[in-house]
Design a protein around this motif. Structure first.
Motif, PDB file in Angstrom:
ATOM      1  N   ASP A 243       5.127 -24.998  17.053  1.00  0.00           N
ATOM      2  CA  ASP A 243       3.694 -25.042  16.763  1.00  0.00           C
ATOM      3  C   ASP A 243       2.903 -26.181  17.394  1.00  0.00           C
ATOM      4  OD1 ASP A 243       4.306 -22.870  15.285  1.00  0.00           O
ATOM      5  OD2 ASP A 243       3.788 -23.699  13.333  1.00  0.00           O
ATOM      6  N   PHE A 244       3.571 -27.216  17.895  1.00  0.00           N
ATOM      7  CA  PHE A 244       2.824 -28.342  18.462  1.00  0.00           C
ATOM      8  C   PHE A 244       2.746 -28.205  19.973  1.00  0.00           C
ATOM      9  CE2 PHE A 244       2.600 -32.641  20.290  1.00  0.00           C
ATOM     10  CZ  PHE A 244       1.448 -33.091  19.673  1.00  0.00           C
ATOM     11  N   PRO A 245       1.552 -28.362  20.550  1.00  0.00           N
ATOM     12  CA  PRO A 245       0.292 -28.728  19.894  1.00  0.00           C
ATOM     13  C   PRO A 245      -0.587 -27.546  19.505  1.00  0.00           C
ATOM     14  CG  PRO A 245       0.049 -28.905  22.262  1.00  0.00           C
ATOM     15  CD  PRO A 245       1.458 -28.452  22.032  1.00  0.00           C
TER      16      PRO A 245
ATOM     17  N   LYS B   2      -0.750 -24.736  17.511  1.00  0.00           N
ATOM     18  CA  LYS B   2      -1.132 -24.418  16.142  1.00  0.00           C
ATOM     19  C   LYS B   2      -1.185 -25.650  15.240  1.00  0.00           C
ATOM     20  CE  LYS B   2       0.725 -19.691  16.109  1.00  0.00           C
ATOM     21  NZ  LYS B   2       1.648 -18.748  15.426  1.00  0.00           N
ATOM     22  N   TRP B   3      -0.846 -26.794  15.808  1.00  0.00           N
ATOM     23  CA  TRP B   3      -0.749 -27.999  14.978  1.00  0.00           C
ATOM     24  C   TRP B   3      -1.340 -29.211  15.696  1.00  0.00           C
ATOM     25  CZ3 TRP B   3       4.616 -29.776  12.647  1.00  0.00           C
ATOM     26  CH2 TRP B   3       4.394 -30.535  11.498  1.00  0.00           C
ATOM     27  N   PRO B   4      -2.562 -29.130  16.169  1.00  0.00           N
ATOM     28  CA  PRO B   4      -3.156 -30.262  16.897  1.00  0.00           C
ATOM     29  C   PRO B   4      -3.349 -31.497  16.023  1.00  0.00           C
ATOM     30  CG  PRO B   4      -4.821 -28.596  16.423  1.00  0.00           C
ATOM     31  CD  PRO B   4      -3.492 -27.986  16.057  1.00  0.00           C
ATOM     32  N   GLU B   5      -3.483 -31.289  14.716  1.00  0.00           N
ATOM     33  CA  GLU B   5      -3.703 -32.415  13.811  1.00  0.00           C
ATOM     34  C   GLU B   5      -2.449 -33.249  13.584  1.00  0.00           C
ATOM     35  OE1 GLU B   5      -3.051 -28.723  11.190  1.00  0.00           O
ATOM     36  OE2 GLU B   5      -3.979 -29.262  13.111  1.00  0.00           O
ATOM     37  N   LEU B   6      -1.292 -32.791  14.073  1.00  0.00           N
ATOM     38  CA  LEU B   6      -0.058 -33.550  13.890  1.00  0.00           C
ATOM     39  C   LEU B   6      -0.163 -34.940  14.502  1.00  0.00           C
ATOM     40  CD1 LEU B   6       2.902 -33.869  13.084  1.00  0.00           C
ATOM     41  CD2 LEU B   6       3.540 -32.720  15.216  1.00  0.00           C
ATOM     42  N   ALA B   7      -0.782 -35.047  15.648  1.00  0.00           N
ATOM     43  CA  ALA B   7      -0.900 -36.355  16.305  1.00  0.00           C
ATOM     44  C   ALA B   7      -1.547 -37.374  15.382  1.00  0.00           C
ATOM     45  CB  ALA B   7      -1.706 -36.212  17.600  1.00  0.00           C
TER      46      ALA B   7
ATOM     47  N   SER C 126      11.979 -28.171  13.829  1.00  0.00           N
ATOM     48  CA  SER C 126      11.894 -26.733  14.098  1.00  0.00           C
ATOM     49  C   SER C 126      10.446 -26.271  14.146  1.00  0.00           C
ATOM     50  CB  SER C 126      12.663 -25.954  13.025  1.00  0.00           C
ATOM     51  OG  SER C 126      14.039 -26.264  13.051  1.00  0.00           O
ATOM     52  N   ILE C 127       9.631 -26.790  13.225  1.00  0.00           N
ATOM     53  CA  ILE C 127       8.213 -26.432  13.190  1.00  0.00           C
ATOM     54  C   ILE C 127       7.502 -26.977  14.429  1.00  0.00           C
ATOM     55  CG2 ILE C 127       6.058 -26.687  11.905  1.00  0.00           C
ATOM     56  CD1 ILE C 127       7.794 -27.018   9.372  1.00  0.00           C
ATOM     57  N   CYS C 128       7.817 -28.217  14.762  1.00  0.00           N
ATOM     58  CA  CYS C 128       7.164 -28.880  15.899  1.00  0.00           C
ATOM     59  C   CYS C 128       7.439 -28.132  17.198  1.00  0.00           C
ATOM     60  CB  CYS C 128       7.663 -30.315  15.982  1.00  0.00           C
ATOM     61  SG  CYS C 128       6.735 -31.367  17.096  1.00  0.00           S
TER      62      CYS C 128
END
Length: 280
Positions: free
Chosen positions: A122-124, A126-131, A117-119
């Motif tokens: 927010d990706f990418p 707000k969440w570029p560091e997820l990778a 749900s978050i992904c």
């Protein structure tokens, strides 16, 4: 936020005599800043009883599903719908991948749904560091961390299941690094028939199937790589099932075993590759 008090509330929610009061108090405080991160702390605390952690994990998943995305009002006079505070979102994004790696399978299922749900939201952007978070887990030699990396990568890929090819660039950038890692790990583990290892190999195939299910990402998977995955699936189909599975009396139990499920995913991939002439 008092994490110990929240832990007690989830523990009480499992007691029929205390359940009503516990749920009412949870409904009273769930909009307070730091509430969602505090639930996650309960879920990841291995000193807390499993049933309490499970109750907290389900509540966390539902809260993320319902209140992560900010919703607009339908009319100017309508009150702005509740959404989890941005400070809480920043904290959760920073720890949820690690949380998934630190929790047992039943809790991991709830957290992985919340992660998806978050992904999606927010990706990418707000969440570029997820990778980097995902790739760090996939590079780990610790089984729990590698397994968690597979779980989050699979959920990330599912977020793109129905997107057009030109909308998948962020996912594909992760896959360009991840797929060679997964292929090499699958080959390395190919002869290991332990249930937890076969389960990881199965998830690797599910990831590849998810990536190639609706269209073939030519900019991500080369012809040579495709042939390697095909041979890998062929080897899975040819691999003998352990004798302990043949000893199962119920045929449904045999089909539900991970040793037959991995063959199912291998056959699905091969069928898909044969079915579409546009594939390499």
């Amino acid at each position: 936020m008092d994490v110990d008090r929240i832990c007690v509330l989830f523990q009480n929610s499992l007691d029929p005599e205390l359940q009503k009061d516990a749920e009412q108090e949870l409904d009273t405080i769930f909009k307070i800043i730091d509430f969602a991160p505090s639930i996650l702390k309960v879920v990841t605390n291995d000193q807390v009883q499993h049933a309490t952690r499970q109750a907290a994990a389900i509540y966390f998943k539902n809260m993320i599903t319902n209140y992560w995305e900010e919703k607009e009002t339908r009319t100017p006079d309508e009150q702005l719908p509740f959404a989890i505070h941005e400070n809480d979102k920043i904290f959760i994004r920073s720890v949820i991948v690690e949380a998934i790696s630190r929790t047992p399978k039943l809790l991991r299922t709830q957290l992985s749904t919340a992660f998806q749900s978050i992904c999606k939201c927010d990706f990418p952007g707000k969440w570029p560091e997820l990778a980097d978070q995902v790739l760090a887990k996939l590079n780990s030699h610790a089984a729990d961390e590698f397994s968690a990396g597979l779980v989050v990568l699979y959920q990330l890929c599912k977020c793109y299941s129905y997107k057009k090819a030109d909308e998948c660039s962020a996912r594909n950038e992760v896959l360009k690094v991840a797929l060679p890692l997964l292929y090499n790990r699958a080959c390395h583990l190919a002869s290991d028939q332990l249930e937890n290892i076969v389960d990881m190999r199965k998830l690797i195939l599910k990831i590849f199937h998810s990536v190639t299910q609706y269209f073939y990402p030519l900019d991500t998977i080369s012809n040579e790589s495709c042939q390697q995955w095909f041979v890998l699936c062929q080897n899975v189909l040819e691999q003998e099932v352990p004798a302990l599975v043949d000893a199962y009396e119920d045929d449904d139990d045999k089909e539900a075993s991970v040793w037959w499920k991995i063959k199912k995913w291998a056959s699905r991939i091969m069928h898909r590759l044969f079915e579409r002439p546009s594939y390499p």
